[in-house]
Design a protein around this motif. Structure first.
Motif, PDB file in Angstrom:
ATOM      1  N   GLY A 161      -3.683  -1.825   0.945  1.00  0.00           N
ATOM      2  CA  GLY A 161      -2.459  -2.608   0.850  1.00  0.00           C
ATOM      3  C   GLY A 161      -1.552  -2.396   2.045  1.00  0.00           C
ATOM      4  N   ALA A 162      -1.416  -1.148   2.490  1.00  0.00           N
ATOM      5  CA  ALA A 162      -0.581  -0.862   3.657  1.00  0.00           C
ATOM      6  C   ALA A 162      -1.153  -1.515   4.909  1.00  0.00           C
ATOM      7  N   VAL A 163      -2.487  -1.498   5.044  1.00  0.00           N
ATOM      8  CA  VAL A 163      -3.119  -2.136   6.202  1.00  0.00           C
ATOM      9  C   VAL A 163      -2.879  -3.644   6.175  1.00  0.00           C
ATOM     10  N   GLY A 188      -0.457   8.134  -2.813  1.00  0.00           N
ATOM     11  CA  GLY A 188      -0.409   7.189  -1.708  1.00  0.00           C
ATOM     12  C   GLY A 188      -0.970   7.778  -0.432  1.00  0.00           C
ATOM     13  N   PRO A 189      -1.169   6.926   0.587  1.00  0.00           N
ATOM     14  CA  PRO A 189      -1.732   7.397   1.854  1.00  0.00           C
ATOM     15  C   PRO A 189      -0.826   8.416   2.535  1.00  0.00           C
ATOM     16  N   PHE A 192       5.719   2.833   9.560  1.00  0.00           N
ATOM     17  CA  PHE A 192       4.789   2.992   8.440  1.00  0.00           C
ATOM     18  C   PHE A 192       5.523   2.899   7.108  1.00  0.00           C
ATOM     19  N   ALA A 193       6.729   3.438   7.055  1.00  0.00           N
ATOM     20  CA  ALA A 193       7.525   3.301   5.837  1.00  0.00           C
ATOM     21  C   ALA A 193       7.793   1.831   5.539  1.00  0.00           C
ATOM     22  N   ARG A 194       8.026   1.044   6.584  1.00  0.00           N
ATOM     23  CA  ARG A 194       8.270  -0.385   6.391  1.00  0.00           C
ATOM     24  C   ARG A 194       7.033  -1.084   5.854  1.00  0.00           C
ATOM     25  N   ALA A 207       4.158  -3.489   1.179  1.00  0.00           N
ATOM     26  CA  ALA A 207       2.967  -3.500   0.323  1.00  0.00           C
ATOM     27  C   ALA A 207       3.249  -2.962  -1.068  1.00  0.00           C
ATOM     28  N   GLY A 208       4.401  -2.302  -1.258  1.00  0.00           N
ATOM     29  CA  GLY A 208       4.726  -1.732  -2.559  1.00  0.00           C
ATOM     30  C   GLY A 208       3.915  -0.506  -2.897  1.00  0.00           C
TER      31      GLY A 208
END
Length: 463
Positions: free
Chosen positions: A454-456, A368-369, A389-391, A396-397
């Motif tokens: 996905g996070a973005v 992961g990032p 960022f954790a949220r 995004a899973g």
């Protein structure tokens, strides 16, 4: 060889379309225009109507989307709340070599080009690769013309027979040893035409003339040039299970691509919404304006009109707010409720040099990032940013990993601290992990670019 996933194929296509920062900005704009974003001229007033907009300044690109929620006040909330920004910050440039003025030289029958080192490339990684020239040419009327050659140049390494001690340590003099060859004076000999080299090639003595011809211009028409070099090898998978992805310019086209794809998905999906309730310090219920800010010149320190230390992002944000009718203290309120996700590649733990890394935090490929942390504010992440960022990753899973440097090996920096200092917007530094950063060909875990995207996407959604 294992086939690229659709996401990696798309990233590969983006990298190959972006051999220079100018091409990267143009390609990002082209893709966003293809899904309905409107190109704007910064010399004119910015629009207030709902929809997506994209602005290109030199090698930087700014894009944003004003939400369409049916209210007459554009992105203003029904309760009078001002909109807030969710900004994905990245950079379009990569370490390379840039053409000098009057670059064409010849020595011992070889055509060469004078270049200047741009940023901090791993010099040895550029040896014995087929390279192109790419960038922009400007004619006397001020018009810009993007240009790129095919594989035309190479930094040839000296054979070991002529330097028996080379494996005890390679030293490259930046002036003497880093003049690429791109042609030969002795062309047109017997058999050369069968290889596609005709007698007329003997007349090609100026690399700028080659670039002008490639752009469809007369050599005398070129009044200025910003041209760099790029590796021409296409990205690809490797590893026992195809778990690694190798490519040039992953630092930092991987982050620019993540922002472009997340923006495209706002058009085809649900779009950005409002800031979620229940989070301390957030402007709950405020409309979200997602922004992609891809700057140029990060590898040089960002101090330019198109770099993060310049005014381009702040100009866009304030002008958008003015267009939406936000007055008085509204801009300060908006900035106070906004976030900037500064996305730039970081370091995976190197198995042959693990002592150079923090002894505890060891980012791995496909984990992961990275959440990038530094006590001396070389990265802007703080406790609130880490929680946010954790949220976003949770929504995004996708997993994420912390990166922090060994105390004896100072880390680099990026646009995060520069942007946070200029804007006062809360900032988090993240990015995919790499090995061989600043090499002509870097590598990452094959699954990590999609996880960053996905996070973005979750970040843009307002959660």
């Amino acid at each position: 060889m294992t086939e690229l996933s659709p996401h990696l194929q798309d990233l590969s296509d983006f990298v190959m379309a972006s051999p220079s920062s100018y091409h990267a900005a143009a390609e990002a704009a082209r893709r966003l225009e293809a899904v309905g974003f409107a190109r704007v001229d910064e010399r004119l007033d910015l629009p207030s109507a709902p929809g997506g907009y994209v602005l290109v300044r030199d090698g930087a690109v700014m894009a944003w989307r004003i939400p369409d929620d049916g209210r007459q006040q554009g992105a203003r909330g029904a309760d009078g709340s001002v909109p807030v920004f969710r900004i994905l910050g990245a950079h379009t440039d990569s370490p390379t070599f840039k053409l000098k003025p009057n670059p064409s030289t010849s020595r011992e029958g070889w055509r060469q080009a004078g270049v200047e080192v741009y940023g901090g490339p791993l010099l040895n990684s550029w040896l014995d690769r087929e390279l192109c020239f790419a960038g922009r040419l400007v004619t006397a009327d001020g018009r810009e013309h993007l240009v790129r050659t095919g594989p035309i140049a190479r930094f040839p390494q000296l054979a070991i027979h002529l330097d028996r001690e080379v494996n005890n340590g390679l030293t490259l003099d930046r002036q003497r040893h880093l003049n690429p060859i791109w042609g030969a004076e002795t062309v047109g000999t017997a058999g050369s035409s069968a290889e596609g080299v005709g007698d007329e090639a003997t007349e090609v003595t100026d690399i700028l003339a080659v670039l002008a011809a490639t752009a469809g211009l007369e050599p005398d028409a070129v009044a200025g040039a910003d041209v760099v070099m790029a590796d021409t090898q296409a990205p690809g998978l490797f590893g026992g299970a195809g778990e690694f992805f190798a490519s040039g310019r992953l630092d930092n086209l991987s982050s620019v691509h993540a922002g472009v794809v997340a923006m495209e998905q706002l058009v085809t999906g649900a779009g950005a919404g409002r800031v979620a309730d229940g989070m301390a310090g957030e402007s709950a219920g405020a409309p979200v304006i997602p922004v992609l800010a891809a700057f140029d010149h990060e590898e040089l320190g960002s101090a330019s009109r198109s770099g993060a230390a310049g005014p381009v992002l702040e100009d866009v944000l304030r002008r958008v707010l003015v267009a939406l009718g936000v007055e008085g203290q509204g801009a300060a309120r908006s900035f106070a409720g906004s976030w900037l996700l500064s996305a730039d590649a970081g370091h995976l733990v190197h198995p042959n040099y693990s002592e150079r890394h923090d002894p505890v935090n060891h980012p791995r490929p496909n984990g992961g990032p990275l959440l990038k942390i530094n006590a001396n504010q070389r990265y802007s992440t703080d406790a609130a940013g880490a929680a946010a960022f954790a949220r976003w990753c949770g929504v995004a899973g996708v997993p994420f990993q912390e990166f922090v440097s060994n105390n004896t090996v100072p880390c680099g920096s990026t646009i995060g601290p520069i942007s946070a200092t200029r804007l006062g917007i809360r900032t988090v530094d993240v990015g995919i992990g790499l090995l061989s950063m600043h090499s002509a060909r870097e590598m990452c875990g094959a699954g990590d670019p999609a996880r960053l995207t996905g996070a973005v996407g979750a970040f843009y959604s307002g959660v």
